[in-house]
Design an enzyme around this catalytic site. Structure first.
Site, PDB file in Angstrom:
ATOM      1  N   ASP A  85       0.867  -1.169   0.000  1.00  0.00           N
ATOM      2  CA  ASP A  85       0.000   0.000   0.000  1.00  0.00           C
ATOM      3  C   ASP A  85       0.909   1.225   0.000  1.00  0.00           C
ATOM      4  O   ASP A  85       2.087   1.140   0.322  1.00  0.00           O
ATOM      5  CB  ASP A  85      -0.907  -0.033   1.238  1.00  0.00           C
ATOM      6  CG  ASP A  85      -2.108   0.882   1.062  1.00  0.00           C
ATOM      7  OD1 ASP A  85      -2.196   1.550   0.011  1.00  0.00           O
ATOM      8  OD2 ASP A  85      -2.948   0.935   1.973  1.00  0.00           O
ATOM      9  N   CYS A 277      -7.180 -22.605  19.742  1.00  0.00           N
ATOM     10  CA  CYS A 277      -8.365 -22.857  20.564  1.00  0.00           C
ATOM     11  C   CYS A 277      -8.463 -24.310  21.010  1.00  0.00           C
ATOM     12  O   CYS A 277      -9.002 -24.594  22.082  1.00  0.00           O
ATOM     13  CB  CYS A 277      -9.620 -22.457  19.803  1.00  0.00           C
ATOM     14  SG  CYS A 277      -9.589 -20.728  19.322  1.00  0.00           S
TER      15      CYS A 277
END
Ligand SMILES: [Zn+2]
Length: 519
Positions: A85, A277
């Site tokens: 960018d 998780c």
């Protein structure tokens, strides 16, 4: 080079070639900081991300010419596709950016960026018309200047589109940028829109931009990786997304789920089986020191975003992208509103939707009433179906099953013997001329048995509108007894008589056909 391999709705599976590297799209490009990486770029590669986005403005300030010597891939430690960018987003957040578009474009090329973005001035959201016009003017000026001055181009050059929520300004900007020879077009400023859950605005912006861009070029959506919006953005034809949300959210102890973002403190369970998780509980994550917790949450968020993209792609492959998006729409009322807005762009969605699919379409409620396959079907019956007689028989039955289907040839024989056209009233479809019964999607659809009042109302209205303009002189509604109230409504609008079915559909039709011969 960009090749489209598969489409559904306005979404597509594509292959983007950059030099000797390839990227399958739609693809999510995690944003990596040039030197502060909570999750390293090499790890991202290991997780299956083939491309990342980094900031050339920050790179230039930190390394300057050293980055030119070493190359951006070495600087950030990533050997896949690197998109850079230009600092436009910094301009939005921090005000003026002290670079000019030509030098930052050349810098991106010189550090070996695979996909370079022209410096733009994001409109932001909300923004006044004056602000939108100003940012579009500045962005277009920068794009023209860059294209003129940077004759030796980076592998792919991206032209941003601004205008924010002002649809007319966005459309004008998109038309102007579309005329410039960019390899990729990028839709700007959705970050604040998504943070505010204004998903209808997001849908409008994408629709307006896409309507004005060449369909064969890839489209990037800036800063857009919210777990709720990925399916919709894919369905609307966005091919690339970048975002730092995975780490920005992680820093605020925010945990992404398929139905939205939660605070870690709100979680009693971790509804995910990613490597993070699977091995911990919310309490264990909360007990980590901040740096480790941020990293753990960032990793989880990345897995979640990746699975969102893969889920949308799989649905696209199966021809079930509509079902996928419609299911996601139930995650939040504002997303449902956004999905309705998306669905209003039927022409765009229809373009990529195959005329027939392997799998049945699933129909639940009013959102599905406007899915492209049904809009296309009703439109075809309305415009192209030609009755063979001046006498209409409309069959109204409570539900259609295999047995009904098996009797269709016999019913059509009755119609032919009696010299009438035989149609079936059907929810979602409106009217089905029975000779079209075997065509897609009539016979390849699964509708739920519970009637949605709004769907029924619209089906009746559309059926009447279609049948009224077919030039029938006489009409008869042949109805199952349980359907008589609905049949009376249809009959009144069509100026038809109603005959109840007493001993099966075929018997009723035979009886009716012979009554015609008696007269
Ligand atoms: Zn997880």
């Amino acid at each position: 080079m960009f090749e489209v391999e598969d489409t559904d709705l306005a979404g597509r599976i594509g292959r983007l070639t950059v030099g000797d590297k390839e990227l399958e799209t739609p693809a999510f490009l995690p944003v990596v900081h040039p030197f502060r990486q909570e999750v390293s770029a090499a790890e991202l590669k290991g997780m299956g991300f083939g491309a990342v986005m980094t900031n050339s403005y920050i790179t230039k300030r930190k390394w300057g010419e050293e980055a030119v010597r070493r190359g951006i891939h070495d600087i950030i430690g990533f050997d896949g596709i690197v998109m850079t960018d230009s600092g436009g987003y910094q301009a939005l957040i921090y005000g003026e950016v002290k670079v000019d578009p030509v030098s930052i474009a050349k810098y991106q090329r010189d550090i070996g960026s695979d996909i370079a973005v022209v410096l733009d001035l994001p409109t932001g959201y909300p923004a006044s018309r004056e602000r939108a016009l100003f940012t579009v003017r500045e962005t277009l000026k920068a794009e023209r200047k860059t294209l003129k001055a940077v004759t030796e181009r980076p592998p792919l050059l991206v032209g941003p589109i601004q205008g924010g929520a002002h649809e007319d300004i966005m459309a004008r900007c998109a038309r102007a940028v579309a005329k410039m020879p960019f390899d990729v077009y990028a839709i700007g400023s959705p970050v604040e829109i998504m943070n505010g859950y204004d998903f209808d605005v997001l849908a409008s912006i994408i629709r307006v931009a896409k309507a004005n861009l060449p369909p064969d070029k890839p489209v990037h959506l800036f800063g857009a990786a919210h777990p709720l919006t990925i399916p919709m953005a894919v369905a609307m034809g966005c091919d690339l997304f970048d975002s730092a949300s995975y780490v920005l959210f992680a820093k605020q102890d925010r945990y992404m789920t398929p139905t939205g973002v939660r605070r870690l403190s709100e979680l009693a369970y971790l509804p995910c089986v990613c490597p993070v998780c699977a091995r911990s509980s919310p309490e264990e994550l909360a007990a980590l020191v901040p740096r480790e917790r941020t990293r753990a949450l960032a990793l989880h968020n990345l897995y979640l975003l990746k699975s969102e993209v893969e889920g949308a792609k799989q649905a696209l492959k199966e021809g079930r992208l509509w079902e996928h998006v419609a299911q996601k729409a139930r995650s939040h009322p504002k997303l449902f509103t956004g999905t309705m807005r998306m669905a209003e762009g039927t022409d765009q969605l229809m373009e990529g939707t195959p005329v027939s699919k392997q799998k049945a379409i699933m129909l639940f409620d009013r959102l599905d009433y406007i899915r492209p396959e049904l809009v296309r079907y009703r439109d075809a019956v309305s415009k192209r179906w030609m009755p063979t007689s001046r006498r209409l028989v409309l069959l109204v039955v409570s539900h259609v099953d295999e047995r009904f289907f098996a009797e269709v040839p016999e019913m059509l024989a009755c119609a032919s013997a009696g010299g009438f056209d035989l149609c079936l009233f059907r929810e979602f479809f409106g009217v089905v001329p029975l000779e079209l019964y075997g065509t897609y999607p009539v016979s390849q659809s699964l509708a739920c048995e519970v009637t949605d009042a709004q769907v029924l109302e619209r089906s009746v209205k559309d059926a009447i509108a279609i049948l009224s303009k077919k030039g029938f002189r006489e009409a008869t509604v042949i109805s199952e007894e349980g359907m008589l109230p609905l049949s009376s409504e249809l009959a009144a609008a069509l100026r038809a008589e109603v005959r109840p079915i007493r001993r099966g559909h075929v018997a009723a039709l035979k009886e009716f056909a012979s009554s015609l011969r008696v007269h």
